[in-house]
Write an enzyme that holds these catalytic residues in place. Structure first.
Site, PDB file in Angstrom:
ATOM      1  N   TYR A 158      53.492   9.223  23.259  1.00 31.32           N
ATOM      2  CA  TYR A 158      52.385   9.392  22.511  1.00 31.32           C
ATOM      3  C   TYR A 158      51.595   8.096  22.326  1.00 31.32           C
ATOM      4  CZ  TYR A 158      52.921  14.229  21.356  1.00 31.32           C
ATOM      5  OH  TYR A 158      53.403  15.733  21.349  1.00 31.32           O
ATOM      6  N   GLY A 159      52.290   6.957  22.206  1.00 31.49           N
ATOM      7  CA  GLY A 159      51.784   5.573  21.725  1.00 31.49           C
ATOM      8  C   GLY A 159      50.663   5.152  22.585  1.00 31.49           C
ATOM      9  N   CYS A 179      56.230  11.396  13.658  1.00 30.82           N
ATOM     10  CA  CYS A 179      55.864  10.562  14.976  1.00 30.82           C
ATOM     11  C   CYS A 179      54.644   9.469  14.282  1.00 30.82           C
ATOM     12  CB  CYS A 179      55.475  11.248  16.073  1.00 30.82           C
ATOM     13  SG  CYS A 179      54.582  10.409  17.387  1.00 30.82           S
ATOM     14  N   ASN A 180      54.839   8.468  14.178  1.00 33.80           N
ATOM     15  CA  ASN A 180      53.656   7.344  13.702  1.00 33.80           C
ATOM     16  C   ASN A 180      52.349   7.577  14.642  1.00 33.80           C
ATOM     17  OD1 ASN A 180      54.945   5.569  11.662  1.00 33.80           O
ATOM     18  ND2 ASN A 180      56.158   5.971  13.326  1.00 33.80           N
ATOM     19  N   THR A 181      52.381   7.847  15.432  1.00 35.53           N
ATOM     20  CA  THR A 181      51.020   8.035  16.494  1.00 35.53           C
ATOM     21  C   THR A 181      50.471   9.221  16.114  1.00 35.53           C
ATOM     22  OG1 THR A 181      52.155   6.701  18.318  1.00 35.53           O
ATOM     23  CG2 THR A 181      50.139   7.782  18.870  1.00 35.53           C
ATOM     24  N   HIS A 194      61.397   4.638  16.481  1.00 36.36           N
ATOM     25  CA  HIS A 194      62.826   4.260  17.332  1.00 36.36           C
ATOM     26  C   HIS A 194      63.177   3.255  16.783  1.00 36.36           C
ATOM     27  CE1 HIS A 194      61.251   6.863  20.543  1.00 36.36           C
ATOM     28  NE2 HIS A 194      62.456   6.469  21.407  1.00 36.36           N
TER      29      HIS A 194
END
Lengths: 264, 264
Positions: B35-36, B66-68, B179
């Site tokens: 997604y980044g 997920c950060n994004t 990650h």
């Protein structure tokens, strides 16, 4: 032409050089890049959606400028679509066989391309006694996109990936991923003078020219060719990266919507 | 819990450790990872599809691991969905502020997370006079997935990315990508003894516990918890990578279909 992202622009560049009077439509599926780690059926689905988009743009031939999509979808698309569908694998394999003297050929690409064994099979169809050694090099894509195409990190990464191939004494190395031409100078240095680098881009451009010739489809237009670019996501990032791959700026025309968004 | 791929398993691991009697459903959107680099609207669309899948599994809370996706979708999802939606950004930001003495905080993450500025804003909400320095480290994801978490390539890459932060004399470094915990020992060595590493995983597990407490949703089951894993593509690759992230094997239950495939 379609690709999962910007990589295919190295193939488009070769086509612009070889067939300068042809108009081109480039579709980068940047919303779903990369195709490399995805399964064959998912990549086939994406390739069908991309082809449908291009057919709607009234193209006279489709170049699958993505090794993973060629591996998983070119044959099926050829059967389903009325215009010629040219992939990057067979031209690349033929160029590698033409280049090798010893028949010892290395192939590098994404995990998806390498695990599919497509290049190996394509090479063996052309030269049955070739010995093919394949290595997946997933970091090369990140390095190319980061612009780290030289220097110690790229150098060590290339050594890590290529040493097993060098030890096999290959005399030809096929760059089986459209991102890799950006790293070609480095890869050539690491592989050494005895290894000929072959990339699919110029071979694919030549094959595209032949197919247009055979089908009598060459451009007879006297107006300058059009060059249009579509992406499925993030025009800004595409434009930023494009020049490094294409050797010229690419101005995105519009965003293409490929998968059915009716579920939103 | 959902994530773009395997990275969120570092958050799941923290939840399994902190809330061992809760059953979990993990969805990795491996067909569309990463997604980044994707645009906010595309990531929001994917996050909505993932959440819809989890709600259909009858979950009592959703962790956006997920950060994004947290950056682009958590707030909207909170408004649209009836169960608590916990992201990784606010817990991570709070942990970073708790850890810093000087107020000089470094943040590393994917291009999408860093360019969104979400961590910086989240940190400044908690401590207005903090100074935040952010660097996108796209190669770290490839290195973690390749298993190259040590050795000279990872070391040089970490130096390349972290040197600008070290020069700012940060005393705290927030790992803003799920990650990165795999690279934490290396990142810690490169950052040096004066820098405290903070990762969002354990902070997010704590926040999940608090939200379940507050809503009176804690598990009272006496049967052992279930742990189910779904992916949108390539079960084999997920299973291969999962153990490194989760610290235990993950057996995929089934493939989830998220986007509308009626166009096939």
């Amino acid at each position: 032409m379609f690709d999962s992202g910007v990589g295919g622009l190295t193939v488009l560049r070769a086509i612009h050089e070889r067939l300068p009077s042809e108009s081109t439509v480039y579709l980068g599926d940047t919303a779903r890049v990369p195709y490399g780690p995805k399964s064959p059926e998912t990549v086939l689905r994406y390739a069908r959606e991309a082809s449908r988009f291009l057919v709607a743009q009234d193209v006279k031939a489709i170049v699958v400028a993505c090794n993973t999509a060629t591996a998983h979808a070119r044959r099926v698309l050829s059967e389903e679509i009325d215009v010629p569908v040219i992939g990057v694998v067979d031209p690349g394999a033929q160029a590698a066989v033409a280049a090798t003297k010893t028949g010892m050929i290395g192939v590098i690409g994404t995990r998806g391309t390498i695990e599919s064994g497509t290049y190996e099979r394509a090479i063996l169809r052309v030269r049955r006694d070739a010995e093919v050694f394949s290595v997946a090099c997933p970091l090369f894509v990140s390095l190319a996109e980061e612009g780290w195409v030289d220097g110690p990190i790229a150098q060590l990464t290339a050594q890590e990936y290529l040493t097993p191939l060098i030890e096999k004494e290959i005399d030809t190395l096929l760059l089986g991923c459209t991102h890799y031409p950006l790293l070609a100078p480095l890869i050539g240095r690491v592989a050494g003078l005895g290894v000929t680098l072959v990339d699919s881009a110029s071979a694919t451009a030549a094959e595209t020219g032949s197919q247009l010739d055979r089908a009598g489809l060459n451009s007879t237009a006297t107006s300058p060719p059009e060059r249009r670019y579509f992406v499925t996501d993030d025009e800004a990032r595409f434009t930023e990266l494009a020049e490094g791959f294409l050797g010229a700026p690419a101005r995105v025309v519009d965003r293409a919507v490929l998968d059915d968004e009716s579920s939103d």
